[in-house]
Design a protein around this motif. Structure first.
Motif, mmCIF file in Angstrom:
data_model
loop_
_atom_site.group_PDB
_atom_site.id
_atom_site.type_symbol
_atom_site.label_atom_id
_atom_site.label_comp_id
_atom_site.label_asym_id
_atom_site.label_seq_id
_atom_site.Cartn_x
_atom_site.Cartn_y
_atom_site.Cartn_z
ATOM 1 N N GLU A 153 0.837 -1.210 0.000
ATOM 2 C CA GLU A 153 0.000 0.000 0.000
ATOM 3 C C GLU A 153 0.870 1.258 0.000
ATOM 4 N N GLN A 154 1.963 1.223 0.743
ATOM 5 C CA GLN A 154 2.883 2.355 0.748
ATOM 6 C C GLN A 154 3.582 2.500 -0.609
ATOM 7 N N TYR A 155 3.910 1.387 -1.195
ATOM 8 C CA TYR A 155 4.532 1.386 -2.527
ATOM 9 C C TYR A 155 3.629 2.074 -3.552
ATOM 10 N N GLU A 156 2.337 1.756 -3.511
ATOM 11 C CA GLU A 156 1.394 2.317 -4.474
ATOM 12 C C GLU A 156 1.272 3.834 -4.356
ATOM 13 N N LEU A 157 1.585 4.389 -3.193
ATOM 14 C CA LEU A 157 1.480 5.831 -2.995
ATOM 15 C C LEU A 157 2.623 6.587 -3.674
ATOM 16 N N ARG A 158 3.712 5.875 -4.007
ATOM 17 C CA ARG A 158 4.856 6.552 -4.632
ATOM 18 C C ARG A 158 4.507 6.886 -6.074
ATOM 19 N N PRO A 159 4.922 8.075 -6.549
ATOM 20 C CA PRO A 159 4.392 8.589 -7.812
ATOM 21 C C PRO A 159 4.999 8.003 -9.085
ATOM 22 N N ASP A 160 6.260 7.586 -9.080
ATOM 23 C CA ASP A 160 6.856 7.140 -10.335
ATOM 24 C C ASP A 160 7.826 5.997 -10.084
ATOM 25 N N GLY A 161 8.432 5.516 -11.178
ATOM 26 C CA GLY A 161 9.305 4.358 -11.089
ATOM 27 C C GLY A 161 10.462 4.525 -10.143
ATOM 28 N N GLN A 169 10.842 6.675 -7.607
ATOM 29 C CA GLN A 169 10.381 6.798 -6.223
ATOM 30 C C GLN A 169 9.907 5.451 -5.689
ATOM 31 N N LYS A 170 9.249 4.698 -6.546
ATOM 32 C CA LYS A 170 8.796 3.360 -6.145
ATOM 33 C C LYS A 170 9.997 2.454 -5.864
ATOM 34 N N ARG A 171 11.011 2.547 -6.734
ATOM 35 C CA ARG A 171 12.197 1.719 -6.532
ATOM 36 C C ARG A 171 12.942 2.112 -5.255
ATOM 37 N N LYS A 172 13.032 3.407 -5.009
ATOM 38 C CA LYS A 172 13.717 3.881 -3.806
ATOM 39 C C LYS A 172 13.026 3.352 -2.555
ATOM 40 N N PHE A 173 11.692 3.332 -2.556
ATOM 41 C CA PHE A 173 10.963 2.806 -1.403
ATOM 42 C C PHE A 173 11.236 1.311 -1.230
ATOM 43 N N LEU A 182 8.980 -6.395 -10.988
ATOM 44 C CA LEU A 182 10.241 -6.747 -11.644
ATOM 45 C C LEU A 182 10.783 -5.603 -12.506
ATOM 46 N N PRO A 183 9.942 -4.918 -13.293
ATOM 47 C CA PRO A 183 10.468 -3.787 -14.075
ATOM 48 C C PRO A 183 10.942 -2.625 -13.202
ATOM 49 N N VAL A 184 10.496 -2.579 -11.947
ATOM 50 C CA VAL A 184 10.885 -1.489 -11.058
ATOM 51 C C VAL A 184 12.218 -1.794 -10.381
ATOM 52 N N VAL A 185 12.398 -3.023 -9.921
ATOM 53 C CA VAL A 185 13.663 -3.355 -9.265
ATOM 54 C C VAL A 185 14.755 -3.643 -10.284
ATOM 55 N N TYR A 186 14.342 -3.990 -11.525
ATOM 56 C CA TYR A 186 15.354 -4.214 -12.562
ATOM 57 C C TYR A 186 14.991 -3.411 -13.807
#
Length: 541
Positions: free
Chosen positions: A49-57, A59-63, A87-91
């Motif tokens: 749920e916290q991940y979904e709040l991040r606005p872009d790739g 920011q999502k990866r940083k979280f 997978l596209p976010v972490v890699y």
């Protein structure tokens, strides 16, 4: 006395709010955490749920990296639950900007070993320090010269090694405690980095020649001394270095180069899948490789070896290949040919107009390929004219634009389907949405090395294979067959990432069995399936 702070700051030990009351009492954690004891499912829901709040790739990866740095088990639990999405976010593709920004956003080393060519005498010590008592079985190492189509990013390239190992664990269940990302910092020829005050690597030109290869050799020997039997995965090295290093060591130890071999394996799998759909023979295909660098030549060699497996004469097999690079079709008199290119070049006497074959469209008109694979990083190179010319001479053109990231792809799947009136059999190097065309939904396979290297690695580790010969690579490629129904309209040529965990297990079993059959597995490994299952780690407390 138990150090509670050490436990909570060790990502391999920390369970956060999932520590039970008994564990908190035993480990000296009473009062260091909120009273509520959560299950891993409750933690994972909160994280997502916290991940979904991040606005872009980014920011999502940083979280997600914050979770990775604090609780490794929870990170992989979440990643495996949402594999296709994350997978596209972490890699790839988000890893590319993450590499570019690595020095700017650096927070933690993420368990990596940073080896400097300016300090070659402390390699073994550095590896052991980074491992921190862990028994390492798998190393992903990069020198950051040839990153994902974005080029030389020096020490920032360590992000590639970290991301690759995430995929190994998420897809194949390789224990994250037994892996180590390694950066070989030999300098950089990227002036932007040298001028950047925040850049964390060595600020000098790349060291080349004997000093470079001596440094690589010291690393290989130190890694084998520190971690006997370790499997070495080389990633994103420069074109010449990648092939030389692979040739130097592959006869002596278990080594794999993803750019030279991994891309070749996944493309072979894709071609085999396409031929399952078209019903055509492998030995009847004419291959055009557009982009004759490390990946392109790895693909050519893998496809060529399959021709030999099919019983074709070596000289006849080479007549089925055409290499196109920035000069056009490569001939025996083309200047500056690499050793890998030379066996596949053509003679000018084969063509009446050889001097005109300087661009892709001209070559396609002259040779009528049935399979065209792009590793050129030249966006839009597979134009409508090129594709229609190819499609005019083959019933089911096999077209794989696999350059990545997205901005470098040779053509998009939707255009390829439209330009060939739905006849093209397509795989792309980036995730592609299904294409709706004339009432048929075309599923687009992703020629992603993640389909191959995790299962291959699991198989090598489970078998304790002494080497990684071509037979293991071929077993990995063929193992992907039978997962996709070729009779279904719009069927993909490769299985979807959504089934990654199931088919990596199948692939690993095939690799272990081949290692057993070749006599390169450990004597204790007798049952391929049991050995594979015993090797797998689960993201559970």
């Amino acid at each position: 006395m138990i150090d509670a702070d050490r436990i909570l700051n060790d990502p391999f030990l920390n369970k956060g709010t999932a520590f039970t009351k008994a564990e908190r009492a035993k480990l000296g954690l009473v009062g260091t955490l909120p009273a509520k004891v959560q299950t891993i499912d409750e933690q994972a829901q909160r994280v997502y749920e916290q991940y979904e709040l991040r606005p872009d790739g980014m920011q999502k990866r940083k979280f997600l990296m914050e979770i990775f740095n604090t609780n490794r088990t929870l990170f992989y639990y979440v990643l495996q639950q949402h594999l296709v999405e994350l997978l596209p976010v972490v890699y790839d593709p988000v890893i590319a900007p993450a590499v570019e920004k690595y020095s700017e956003i650096f927070m933690k080393p993420q368990g990596a070993a940073f080896l400097s060519i300016d300090d070659p005498d402390n390699i073994k010590e550095s590896l052991l320090n980074a491992a921190s008592g862990r028994q390492i079985k798998l190393i992903v190492v990069t020198d950051g010269e040839g990153i994902l189509g974005i080029g030389d990013w020096g020490a920032n390239g360590v992000n590639i090694a970290v991301g690759k190992l995430m995929v190994y664990t998420a897809a194949a269940g390789i224990d994250p405690r037994e892996v180590l990302p390694v950066s070989l910092d030999v300098g950089t020829n990227n002036q932007e980095l040298i001028d950047d005050p925040f850049y964390l690597g060595n600020k000098h030109e790349r060291v080349a020649g004997k000093k470079y290869y001596d440094f690589v050799d010291k690393f290989v020997k130190a890694a084998r001394e520190a971690f006997p039997g370790v499997y070495l995965h080389f990633e994103d090295f420069g074109r010449d270095n990648a092939t030389k290093i692979l040739k130097e060591y592959r006869q002596d130890l278990p080594i794999f180069n993803d750019d030279v071999q991994g891309t070749g394996i996944v493309c072979l799998s894709g071609v085999l899948g396409a031929l399952n759909i078209s019903g055509e023979k492998f030995t009847d295909q004419i291959f055009l490789i557009f982009g004759a660098g490390t990946a392109g030549m790895g693909i050519a060699n893998m496809l060529y070896r399959e021709m030999l497996v099919e019983g074709m004469d070596p000289q006849e097999a080479k007549k089925h290949f055409y290499l196109v690079d920035k000069q056009g079709l490569l001939f025996s008199d083309t200047p500056d040919l690499t050793p890998e290119q030379k066996p596949f070049v053509r003679e000018r006497s084969e063509f009446k107009n050889s001097e005109e074959l300087t661009n892709l469209e001209a070559v396609v008109k002259a040779v009528h390929p049935t399979v065209m694979i792009g590793t050129s990083t030249k966006p839009g190179a597979f134009t409508e004219a090129v594709v229609k010319e190819m499609a005019a001479h083959t019933a089911r053109p096999i077209i794989f634009p696999i350059s990545n990231p997205t901005k470098l792809i040779e053509a998009h799947a939707e255009d390829l389907i439209k330009w060939t009136d739905g006849r093209a059999l397509v795989a792309t190097g980036i995730p592609s949405d299904p294409v709706e065309y004339k009432g048929v939904t075309y599923h687009i396979g992703q020629a992603n090395n993640a389909l191959i290297y995790p299962g291959l690695g699991l198989g090598v580790l489970a078998s304790q294979a002494k080497l990684v010969p071509d037979e293991l690579l071929s077993a990995a490629a063929h193992s992907l067959g039978g997962i996709v129904d070729p009779k279904k309209p719009g069927a993909a040529v490769l299985p979807p990432v959504a089934k990654l965990q199931s088919f990596t297990a199948k692939e690993a079993v095939a690799v272990v069995q081949t290692a057993i059959d070749l006599g390169i597995a450990s004597r204790d490994v007798l049952d391929a399936k049991k050995a594979t299952e015993a090797m797998k780690w689960e993201a559970r407390y």
